[in-house]
Design an enzyme around this catalytic site. Structure first.
Site, short mmCIF file in Angstrom:
data_model
loop_
_atom_site.label_atom_id
_atom_site.label_comp_id
_atom_site.label_asym_id
_atom_site.label_seq_id
_atom_site.Cartn_x
_atom_site.Cartn_y
_atom_site.Cartn_z
N ARG A 25 10.38 30.10 64.50
CA ARG A 25 11.76 29.57 65.18
C ARG A 25 12.24 30.36 66.24
NH1 ARG A 25 16.73 30.90 64.26
NH2 ARG A 25 16.06 32.32 62.52
N GLU A 62 29.36 42.95 52.52
CA GLU A 62 28.75 41.76 52.57
C GLU A 62 28.73 40.97 51.17
OE1 GLU A 62 24.64 39.60 54.48
OE2 GLU A 62 24.63 41.07 52.86
N TRP A 84 26.90 39.38 60.75
CA TRP A 84 26.66 37.93 60.69
C TRP A 84 27.23 37.63 62.15
CZ3 TRP A 84 24.83 34.25 57.89
CH2 TRP A 84 24.10 34.40 56.67
N TYR A 148 26.14 31.42 51.78
CA TYR A 148 25.94 31.79 50.41
C TYR A 148 27.28 31.82 49.54
CZ TYR A 148 21.57 33.74 52.43
OH TYR A 148 20.31 33.88 52.96
N ARG A 180 17.09 30.89 29.23
CA ARG A 180 16.23 30.92 30.55
C ARG A 180 17.00 30.02 31.70
NH1 ARG A 180 12.77 30.37 26.14
NH2 ARG A 180 12.87 28.14 26.26
N ARG A 181 18.29 30.01 31.78
CA ARG A 181 18.94 29.02 32.61
C ARG A 181 19.95 29.88 33.40
NH1 ARG A 181 20.06 23.61 29.08
NH2 ARG A 181 17.74 23.18 28.66
N CYS A 201 18.27 32.46 53.33
CA CYS A 201 16.69 33.11 53.18
C CYS A 201 16.60 33.43 51.66
CB CYS A 201 16.65 34.47 54.16
SG CYS A 201 16.91 33.85 55.92
N ARG A 221 12.85 33.07 50.51
CA ARG A 221 11.91 32.13 51.17
C ARG A 221 11.43 32.86 52.45
NH1 ARG A 221 13.78 29.92 55.96
NH2 ARG A 221 15.99 30.35 56.15
N ALA A 223 11.73 36.49 54.73
CA ALA A 223 11.94 37.88 54.56
C ALA A 223 11.63 38.71 55.96
CB ALA A 223 11.19 38.32 53.46
N ASP A 224 12.70 39.19 56.57
CA ASP A 224 12.55 39.91 57.99
C ASP A 224 12.26 41.31 57.17
OD1 ASP A 224 12.89 41.75 59.88
OD2 ASP A 224 14.73 40.82 60.68
N HIS A 262 7.45 38.83 56.74
CA HIS A 262 7.04 38.92 57.99
C HIS A 262 7.65 40.23 58.58
CE1 HIS A 262 10.35 35.97 58.15
NE2 HIS A 262 10.91 36.79 59.09
N ILE A 263 6.83 40.73 59.69
CA ILE A 263 7.37 41.81 60.48
C ILE A 263 7.35 41.09 62.04
CG2 ILE A 263 6.72 43.95 61.37
CD1 ILE A 263 5.50 44.64 58.97
N TYR A 264 8.68 41.13 62.62
CA TYR A 264 8.55 40.59 64.03
C TYR A 264 7.60 41.33 64.95
CZ TYR A 264 12.14 37.20 62.72
OH TYR A 264 12.65 36.01 62.32
N ALA A 318 16.50 39.01 65.62
CA ALA A 318 16.03 37.77 66.07
C ALA A 318 17.06 36.40 65.45
CB ALA A 318 14.65 37.11 65.54
#
Length: 319
Positions: A25, A62, A84, A148, A180-181, A201, A221, A223-224, A262-264, A318
């Site tokens: 993106r 944070e 942020w 969040y 389990r909830r 994320c 979902r 991960a930088d 991912h690694i930018y 990014a």
């Protein structure tokens, strides 16, 4: 050698060796794998990376911001936390209220154009000052939407009611530890398209009780790996410690499950530099014994002891 930190370094090596070249993106480009898991034994030490210095106060402030259900960056700025800023700043410079130099693609342009970088820094300084001093400006441009903290503490239902997911999980851990909830989700499909400055994320986490210990698993979902994941590891380890204290348990594991890891492309040099460094022993987290509720925690209640690390390694974010 700490097994905990090696989990992270193994992830870096795996993505560099096995990753797929992908567009993204932001237009930066990444090396990416899909599906990866790390396990951190919180009894071994607090997983604050030692192969580069990580600012614990940024992580703690944070998390406190999340726990309070806050979504405005003013609290973060008051605590010298700038992580942020870019997302709120982007909303401002893309609004009809903005008057100043063109800030299109500011994340990339500041890295390659010194004259633009000076203009960007001046605009960002003005932006931060207005957030801190102008209530109306802060309300309009400091808020990131239902990110969040809002979803954790004030999830809005279609009936106009709110759900405090975190309080509900605390109650269920105390009364039904084998359930389990014990889940909290930040992924709200209704709010994502139009309201959130950045879709979550770290999207969902679950707690698990066994042998008198509390463990937490996070599904992330996106991960930088170089900039974001070290913070995420420490943040959810801290959350697990605080939740364990809240419900009268010891800490167990933090399990970090990654989707797109991912690694930018403009972080690869920095990652390789970090991989050449030797690890130190992990530090210890100390929580104020007098702390009553997780929702009353302040920065002064949290301390890291015995933290030895290599110097920080800078890299562009990014946006």
């Amino acid at each position: 050698m700490t097994v905990n930190e090696q989990q992270y370094l193994d992830l870096c090596q795996h993505v560099l060796a096995k990753g797929h070249r992908k567009s993204d993106r932001t237009g930066t480009g990444t090396m990416s794998v899909f599906g990866y898991q790390m396990r951190f034994d919180l009894q071994e030490g607090f997983p604050l990376l030692t192969t580069k210095k990580i600012n614990f106060n940024l992580i703690a402030s944070e998390l406190i911001w999340f726990l309070r259900g806050d979504t405005n960056i003013r609290y973060l700025l008051e605590n010298n936390n700038n992580i942020w800023n870019e997302w709120a700043f982007k909303r401002w410079v893309e609004s009809a209220s903005y008057r100043g130099p063109d800030m299109t693609d500011f994340g990339r342009r500041q890295l390659v154009d010194d004259s633009f970088k000076a203009a960007y820094q001046a605009a960002m300084t003005r932006f931060k000052e207005q957030i801190l001093t102008d209530d109306q400006f802060a309300a309009e441009f400091g808020d990131l939407g239902p990110v969040y903290g809002k979803q954790w503490r004030h999830w809005e239902t279609s009936r106009g009611e709110t759900i405090d997911q975190l309080s509900d999980v605390i109650a269920s851990l105390k009364t039904s530890p084998d359930s389990r909830r014990h889940l909290v989700t930040a992924w709200n499909p209704e709010d994502i398209p139009s309201n959130m400055a950045l879709p979550p994320c770290h999207a969902l986490f679950q707690f698990y009780v066994a042998d008198g210990k509390l463990s937490c698993q996070l599904y992330q979902r996106s991960a930088d790996i170089f900039l974001g994941v070290p913070f995420n590891i420490a943040s959810y380890a801290l959350l697990t410690h605080l939740m364990a204290k809240e419900v009268g348990l010891e800490v167990g594991e933090f399990i970090h499950t990654l989707g797109d890891a991912h690694i930018y492309s403009n972080h690869e040099t920095q990652v390789n530099e970090q991989l050449r460094r030797q690890m130190y022993e992990l530090p210890t987290l100390k929580i104020n014994e007098q702390l009553g509720s997780i929702f009353d925690v302040e920065l002064a209640d949290l301390k890291i002891e015995g933290y030895q690390s290599h110097p920080p390694i800078k890299a562009p974010i990014a946006v």
